[in-house]
Design a protein around this motif. Structure first.
Motif, PDB file in Angstrom:
ATOM      1  N   UNK A   1      -9.780  -4.717  11.556  1.00  0.00           N
ATOM      2  CA  UNK A   1      -8.561  -3.979  11.501  1.00  0.00           C
ATOM      3  C   UNK A   1      -8.169  -4.153  10.016  1.00  0.00           C
ATOM      4  N   UNK A   2      -8.612  -3.194   9.058  1.00  0.00           N
ATOM      5  CA  UNK A   2      -8.155  -3.255   7.706  1.00  0.00           C
ATOM      6  C   UNK A   2      -8.326  -1.778   6.991  1.00  0.00           C
ATOM      7  N   UNK A   3      -7.274  -1.539   6.278  1.00  0.00           N
ATOM      8  CA  UNK A   3      -7.257  -0.220   5.742  1.00  0.00           C
ATOM      9  C   UNK A   3      -6.265  -0.475   4.515  1.00  0.00           C
ATOM     10  N   UNK A   4      -5.777   0.928   3.894  1.00  0.00           N
ATOM     11  CA  UNK A   4      -4.612   0.867   2.967  1.00  0.00           C
ATOM     12  C   UNK A   4      -4.081   2.033   2.704  1.00  0.00           C
ATOM     13  N   UNK A   5      -2.969   2.211   2.166  1.00  0.00           N
ATOM     14  CA  UNK A   5      -2.052   3.329   1.762  1.00  0.00           C
ATOM     15  C   UNK A   5      -1.966   3.287   0.293  1.00  0.00           C
TER      16      UNK A   5
ATOM     17  N   UNK B   1      -2.323   1.547  11.798  1.00  0.00           N
ATOM     18  CA  UNK B   1      -1.141   0.965  11.333  1.00  0.00           C
ATOM     19  C   UNK B   1      -0.276   1.894  10.454  1.00  0.00           C
ATOM     20  N   UNK B   2      -1.078   2.072   9.517  1.00  0.00           N
ATOM     21  CA  UNK B   2      -0.143   3.288   8.455  1.00  0.00           C
ATOM     22  C   UNK B   2       0.204   4.531   9.106  1.00  0.00           C
TER      23      UNK B   2
ATOM     24  N   UNK C   1      -2.294   8.963   0.348  1.00  0.00           N
ATOM     25  CA  UNK C   1      -3.561   8.977   0.857  1.00  0.00           C
ATOM     26  C   UNK C   1      -3.778   7.600   1.800  1.00  0.00           C
ATOM     27  N   UNK C   2      -4.414   7.799   2.806  1.00  0.00           N
ATOM     28  CA  UNK C   2      -4.803   6.902   3.665  1.00  0.00           C
ATOM     29  C   UNK C   2      -6.306   6.466   3.512  1.00  0.00           C
ATOM     30  N   UNK C   3      -6.882   5.204   3.420  1.00  0.00           N
ATOM     31  CA  UNK C   3      -8.189   4.878   3.410  1.00  0.00           C
ATOM     32  C   UNK C   3      -8.279   3.786   4.684  1.00  0.00           C
ATOM     33  N   UNK C   4      -9.446   3.744   5.071  1.00  0.00           N
ATOM     34  CA  UNK C   4     -10.012   2.857   6.075  1.00  0.00           C
ATOM     35  C   UNK C   4     -11.325   2.115   5.605  1.00  0.00           C
TER      36      UNK C   4
END
Length: 366
Positions: A229-233, A99-100, A215-218
């Motif tokens: 479905x979870x991650x962050x920016x 999604x990011x 930076x994107x993390x999953x």
């Protein structure tokens, strides 16, 4: 390395179709284990096999009593910010890293986006779907798929690179990637597999000194949460605010928020650190086993640092087909720009599973 244009003004292809890029950018490892319904040992998907652990399932399960209320991501956002030593304004929670990439493609006004390949194909697919013309910088096997920052066009105002990179398992030095950052450019670093690297060496998450860094993390890979479905920016507050405006309301579910908060807690970070060392040992066992087939034309990209390895072999398509007949699925490599049909990606698994796979590979190789 070389640069090529992968864009077009034509409508984007349907998902799962190669379109004008010459590669099926929407093909992912899960397709390898569900195509024909066969019961296969999965070495195609890069999700840790023994996850989610019981304690995490219990944390997620406890959140189900709150499903009548709309999701409230404030506590999870604060927890992620604390995990990286950042103010909360620099954190955006997303429904996975995928999604990011869509948010970045839609929210950023990029005039010359560049994707460094071979790497995860969703960033380019998202950019193309948003109407962007995309240039590629193709890293070469003879260079060990190592990045030369000078290969990235100077006028690129959006650069996307993975670290460690899927599918090559190459870990680029943070100092080398940092040379891509400059005013007027957004530098997107996909660190979805960084927590599988012992000590997370070469990580840029938490850095605030590099202009334009995103930076994107999953949390789906190490913790086995691909279905949640979870991650962050992590980015500058103005970038985070712009991405948040492009998100729908309540984009991350209550169970996913509970998982995010749990997975950045000290207990989880310690467990992830132990898992990273175990993965490194299992990966060494896998690469040592693959080295036994060099006389049959198989070569592994080394040093590998992710929970997977990239291998080149003769008649790779035939080998994959024969492996399926023997009960094993690996990831085809030719859907990644910069790779041909000779390549396969193999996920790291426990030694018993790898031992069975190596015996099957011996029978499947020409």
């Amino acid at each position: 390395m070389r640069t090529e244009n992968a864009g077009s003004s034509a409508p984007p292809p349907r998902a799962g179709q190669p379109g004008q890029t010459g590669h099926d950018l929407r093909h992912h490892g899960d397709a390898e284990v569900r195509d024909d319904g066969a019961a296969l040992v999965d070495l195609a998907v890069n999700v840790r096999a023994d996850t989610p652990p019981r304690w995490l399932r219990e944390e997620i399960g406890a959140s189900l009593s709150s499903l009548a209320a709309y999701p409230d991501g404030r506590a999870a956002r604060v927890a992620v910010a604390a995990r990286h030593g950042l103010p909360v304004e620099r954190v955006l929670l997303t429904a996975g890293a995928a999604e990011a990439f869509v948010l970045l493609a839609r929210a950023l006004e990029a005039h010359r986006p560049v994707v460094v390949h071979p790497q995860f194909t969703e960033p380019e697919a998202a950019l193309r779907d948003a109407g962007h013309t995309v240039d590629r910088v193709l890293l070469r096997a003879r260079d060990g798929f190592r990045l030369d920052p000078a290969a990235v066009p100077e006028d690129a105002d959006l650069v996307v690179i993975g670290n460690p990179t899927n599918p090559t398992s190459v870990l680029h030095p943070a100092t080398v990637i940092a040379r891509l950052a400059r005013p007027g450019r957004t530098l997107v670093v996909d660190e979805a597999f960084m927590d599988a690297v012992p000590g997370e060496r070469e990580a840029l998450a938490g850095r605030t000194d590099l202009p334009g860094l995103v930076v994107l993390r999953s949390l789906t890979k190490t913790w086995g949460l691909a279905g949640l479905r979870i991650g962050y920016v992590l980015a500058a507050p103005d970038v985070i605010a712009g991405l948040a405006r492009a998100q729908p309301l309540w984009p991350v579910s209550t169970p996913a928020l509970a998982a995010a908060q749990a997975c950045v807690a000290p207990r989880a970070l310690a467990e992830a650190g132990h898992a990273a060392h175990r993965i490194a040992g299992d990966r060494a066992f896998l690469t040592a086993g693959l080295a036994e087939f060099t006389d049959r034309g198989l070569r592994v990209v080394e040093p590998a640092t992710g929970p997977f390895v990239l291998a080149r072999m003769p008649d790779a398509a035939g080998v994959r087909r024969r492996l399926r007949g023997l009960g094993y699925a690996v990831r085809r490599g030719d859907t990644f720009p910069g790779l041909s049909e000779e390549w396969v990606r193999i996920a790291v698994r426990d030694r018993a599973t790898v031992g069975g796979f190596l015996r099957a590979l011996s029978a499947a190789l020409p």
